[in-house]
Design an enzyme around this catalytic site. Structure first.
Site, PDB file in Angstrom:
ATOM      1  CE1 TYR A 158       7.317  -5.439   6.640  1.00  0.00           C
ATOM      2  CE2 TYR A 158       8.901  -7.237   6.599  1.00  0.00           C
ATOM      3  CZ  TYR A 158       7.652  -6.725   6.285  1.00  0.00           C
ATOM      4  OH  TYR A 158       6.743  -7.517   5.627  1.00  0.00           O
ATOM      5  CE  LYS A 168       4.779  -6.947   8.707  1.00  0.00           C
ATOM      6  NZ  LYS A 168       3.331  -6.841   8.500  1.00  0.00           N
TER       7      LYS A 168
HETATM    8  N1  LIG Z   1       4.958  -8.824  -0.363  1.00  0.00           N
HETATM    9  C1  LIG Z   1       5.685  -9.586   0.424  1.00  0.00           C
HETATM   10  O1  LIG Z   1       6.657 -10.200  -0.019  1.00  0.00           O
HETATM   11  C2  LIG Z   1       5.346  -9.729   1.888  1.00  0.00           C
HETATM   12  C3  LIG Z   1       6.042 -10.703   2.616  1.00  0.00           C
HETATM   13  C4  LIG Z   1       5.764 -10.856   3.958  1.00  0.00           C
HETATM   14  C5  LIG Z   1       4.794 -10.077   4.554  1.00  0.00           C
HETATM   15  N2  LIG Z   1       4.130  -9.132   3.827  1.00  0.00           N
HETATM   16  C6  LIG Z   1       3.123  -8.339   4.533  1.00  0.00           C
HETATM   17  O2  LIG Z   1       1.883  -8.406   3.862  1.00  0.00           O
HETATM   18  C7  LIG Z   1       1.141  -7.199   4.064  1.00  0.00           C
HETATM   19  C8  LIG Z   1       0.671  -6.652   2.727  1.00  0.00           C
HETATM   20  O3  LIG Z   1       1.825  -6.349   1.958  1.00  0.00           O
HETATM   21  P1  LIG Z   1       1.791  -6.234   0.365  1.00  0.00           P
HETATM   22  O4  LIG Z   1       3.020  -6.862  -0.127  1.00  0.00           O
HETATM   23  O5  LIG Z   1       0.476  -6.636  -0.173  1.00  0.00           O
HETATM   24  O6  LIG Z   1       2.018  -4.641   0.233  1.00  0.00           O
HETATM   25  P2  LIG Z   1       1.353  -3.523  -0.697  1.00  0.00           P
HETATM   26  O7  LIG Z   1       1.046  -4.067  -2.024  1.00  0.00           O
HETATM   27  O8  LIG Z   1       2.232  -2.344  -0.567  1.00  0.00           O
HETATM   28  O9  LIG Z   1      -0.037  -3.237   0.044  1.00  0.00           O
HETATM   29  C9  LIG Z   1      -0.059  -2.671   1.317  1.00  0.00           C
HETATM   30  C10 LIG Z   1      -1.470  -2.254   1.641  1.00  0.00           C
HETATM   31  O10 LIG Z   1      -1.447  -1.657   2.953  1.00  0.00           O
HETATM   32  C11 LIG Z   1      -1.988  -0.344   2.876  1.00  0.00           C
HETATM   33  N3  LIG Z   1      -1.373   0.516   3.876  1.00  0.00           N
HETATM   34  C12 LIG Z   1      -0.063   0.840   4.012  1.00  0.00           C
HETATM   35  N4  LIG Z   1       0.098   1.703   5.019  1.00  0.00           N
HETATM   36  C13 LIG Z   1      -1.135   1.917   5.541  1.00  0.00           C
HETATM   37  C14 LIG Z   1      -1.629   2.721   6.582  1.00  0.00           C
HETATM   38  N5  LIG Z   1      -0.810   3.504   7.326  1.00  0.00           N
HETATM   39  N6  LIG Z   1      -2.957   2.713   6.861  1.00  0.00           N
HETATM   40  C15 LIG Z   1      -3.805   1.947   6.123  1.00  0.00           C
HETATM   41  N7  LIG Z   1      -3.388   1.163   5.110  1.00  0.00           N
HETATM   42  C16 LIG Z   1      -2.076   1.162   4.823  1.00  0.00           C
HETATM   43  C17 LIG Z   1      -1.718   0.096   1.448  1.00  0.00           C
HETATM   44  O11 LIG Z   1      -2.601   1.099   1.005  1.00  0.00           O
HETATM   45  P3  LIG Z   1      -2.312   2.679   1.114  1.00  0.00           P
HETATM   46  O12 LIG Z   1      -0.863   2.889   0.806  1.00  0.00           O
HETATM   47  O13 LIG Z   1      -3.256   3.249   0.141  1.00  0.00           O
HETATM   48  O14 LIG Z   1      -2.669   3.036   2.535  1.00  0.00           O
HETATM   49  C18 LIG Z   1      -1.990  -1.199   0.698  1.00  0.00           C
HETATM   50  O15 LIG Z   1      -3.390  -1.360   0.489  1.00  0.00           O
HETATM   51  C19 LIG Z   1       2.067  -6.252   4.831  1.00  0.00           C
HETATM   52  O16 LIG Z   1       1.766  -6.271   6.205  1.00  0.00           O
HETATM   53  C20 LIG Z   1       3.441  -6.852   4.583  1.00  0.00           C
HETATM   54  O17 LIG Z   1       4.356  -6.552   5.611  1.00  0.00           O
HETATM   55  C21 LIG Z   1       4.381  -8.946   2.512  1.00  0.00           C
END
Ligand SMILES: NC(=O)c1ccc[n+]([C@@H]2O[C@H](COP(=O)([O-])OP(=O)(O)OC[C@H]3O[C@@H](n4cnc5c(N)ncnc54)[C@H](OP(=O)(O)O)[C@@H]3O)[C@@H](O)[C@H]2O)c1
Length: 260
Positions: A155, A159
């Site tokens: 991961y 990133k």
């Molecule tokens: N939450 C945190 O603390 C955090 C912190 C730093 C960075 N981030 C980043 O923020 C972004 C969003 O994360 P989140 O926390 O909102 O996660 P989340 O709630 O799991 O949402 C992830 C989204 O990405 C989609 N996705 C995953 N794999 C995919 C694929 N192969 N093709 C198309 N869509 C895909 C998922 O939908 P499907 O599974 O239906 O495809 C979902 O809509 C990510 O890049 C994550 O690394 C999150």
């Protein structure tokens, strides 16, 4: 409204941070193409946007698949005639394990979703953006690209790679009207990804998932998690003309964890 007459693609827009960004962009006048693998989730977000008077289209797609990336860009252009903003938000955490316990297949899967998908989508929209002499690419990265955490090898590397890609996108696009920036969120505890991560860490540490969440929040200067809306606010600013002189940057939206 800050994004009137703009067309935005938001990947991973079915829930979490992507959903918040898509809704905020639509509320600011953008037409938004929502992409993710789960049609029911993107469909529900599109309904929310339309219910509030906004414009949305959906495309069920896996950003790790070449043809699916092509379909995402085509769907946005077919629905709205152009692409002005690409938000590479779709992401997976992948294995929560020490480096020596991560398989090559797991490594490749994380790279394919978090890094190669973003690269391919950028490559697909850039000719259009260069042609119209304007465009914005926003990559959602993570503090994990900058700080040192255990059990996040694939991961964190994906990133950090995406930050590198952001720099090149900025350098190549700067004189052609295209800006590229990244946002590095800290712990956004309300999302599915974060909840799953805390569950995995709890197994590893034989601890309790809510205590781990509290520790994550305590590790920020502000002593609290970030919200999806706070990430969406930064995304709106960077996507809009308010940020017209900002390119090649990674904006940390982390309540104070990393300082470069
Ligand atoms: N939450 C945190 O603390 C955090 C912190 C730093 C960075 N981030 C980043 O923020 C972004 C969003 O994360 P989140 O926390 O909102 O996660 P989340 O709630 O799991 O949402 C992830 C989204 O990405 C989609 N996705 C995953 N794999 C995919 C694929 N192969 N093709 C198309 N869509 C895909 C998922 O939908 P499907 O599974 O239906 O495809 C979902 O809509 C990510 O890049 C994550 O690394 C999150």
């Amino acid at each position: 409204m800050l994004l009137e007459r703009r067309v935005a693609i938001v990947t991973g827009a079915g829930r979490g941070i992507g959903r918040a960004i898509a809704k905020r962009f639509a509320a600011e006048g953008a037409s938004v193409a929502l992409a993710a693998r789960t049609a029911a989730e993107t469909g529900a977000v599109a309904e929310e946007i339309r219910g509030a008077g906004g414009k949305a289209a959906t495309v069920t797609a896996d950003v790790a698949q070449t043809e699916d990336c092509e379909r995402i860009v085509k769907a946005a252009r077919d629905a709205f005639g152009a692409v002005h903003i690409l938000v590479n938000n779709a992401g997976i955490y992948g294995p929560v394990r020490p480096i020596e316990k991560i398989s090559l297949q797991e490594w490749d899967e994380v790279m394919a979703v978090n890094l190669r998908g973003a690269f391919q989508l950028a490559a697909l929209v850039l000719p259009h953006m260069y042609g119209q002499k304007s465009g914005v690419i926003l990559n959602i990265v993570s503090v994990a690209a900058k700080a040192a955490y255990q059990w996040s090898g694939a991961y964190s590397a994906s990133k950090a790679g995406l930050i590198g890609l952001t720099h090149t996108l900025a350098a190549e696009g700067a004189r052609k009207g295209v800006r590229a920036n990244a946002i590095a969120p800290g712990p956004v505890l309300e999302t599915d990804m974060s909840e799953k991560l805390r569950g995995e860490l709890a197994k590893f540490r034989r601890g309790d998932s809510s205590a781990i969440g509290a520790q994550m929040a305590e590790g920020t200067l502000q002593g609290r998690p970030q919200t999806t809306d706070e990430i969406a606010s930064a995304a709106l600013f960077l996507a809009s003309d308010l940020a017209s002189a900002i390119t090649g940057q990674t904006v940390n939206v982390d309540g104070g964890i990393v300082f470069y």
